[in-house]
Design a protein around this motif. Structure first.
Motif, short mmCIF file in Angstrom:
data_model
loop_
_atom_site.label_atom_id
_atom_site.label_comp_id
_atom_site.label_asym_id
_atom_site.label_seq_id
_atom_site.Cartn_x
_atom_site.Cartn_y
_atom_site.Cartn_z
N UNK A 1 48.49 -38.74 -32.28
CA UNK A 1 49.71 -38.53 -30.67
C UNK A 1 49.65 -40.25 -30.77
N UNK A 2 50.47 -39.69 -29.46
CA UNK A 2 50.89 -41.17 -28.67
C UNK A 2 49.64 -41.96 -27.58
N UNK A 3 49.12 -40.91 -26.91
CA UNK A 3 48.09 -41.44 -26.52
C UNK A 3 46.98 -42.64 -27.60
N UNK A 4 46.49 -41.71 -28.39
CA UNK A 4 45.88 -42.33 -29.10
C UNK A 4 46.32 -44.38 -29.70
N UNK A 5 47.52 -44.00 -30.15
CA UNK A 5 48.31 -44.76 -30.34
C UNK A 5 48.50 -46.54 -29.65
N UNK A 6 48.59 -45.47 -28.28
CA UNK A 6 48.49 -47.13 -26.78
C UNK A 6 46.95 -47.22 -26.81
N UNK A 7 46.52 -46.30 -26.87
CA UNK A 7 44.60 -46.88 -27.40
C UNK A 7 44.59 -47.92 -28.32
N UNK A 8 44.63 -47.34 -29.18
CA UNK A 8 44.22 -48.54 -30.42
C UNK A 8 45.06 -49.60 -30.26
N UNK A 9 46.49 -50.02 -29.73
CA UNK A 9 46.68 -51.02 -29.44
C UNK A 9 46.28 -52.25 -28.60
#
Length: 71
Positions: A6-14
């Motif tokens: 999910x995009x939200x997970x990717x945003x949090x990871x970065x």
């Protein structure tokens, strides 16, 4: 559209220190990594497996292999 991961997970990871990055930053980082993957791989016409470079880049971001560094 990216559904997995999910995009939200990717945003949090970065993000760093609990501060998520912008969607724009995610797009830039994923696009740069996808271009690196394209440059590193050679085309294999005999392979039946189709793997999108952007999907590989997004999985690497989700795993924490790719980080966002501000200049």
């Amino acid at each position: 559209m990216i559904n997995n991961p999910p995009v939200d997970l990717l945003i949090e990871q970065l993000g760093t220190d609990g501060q998520p990055v912008s969607r724009y930053c995610l797009c830039v980082v994923a696009a740069k990594r996808a271009r690196q993957i394209i440059d590193q791989t050679s085309p294999n016409p005999k392979s039946n497996e189709i793997v999108k470079e952007l999907a590989v880049a997004s999985r690497e971001i989700a795993c924490g292999k790719v980080k966002c560094v501000k200049d």
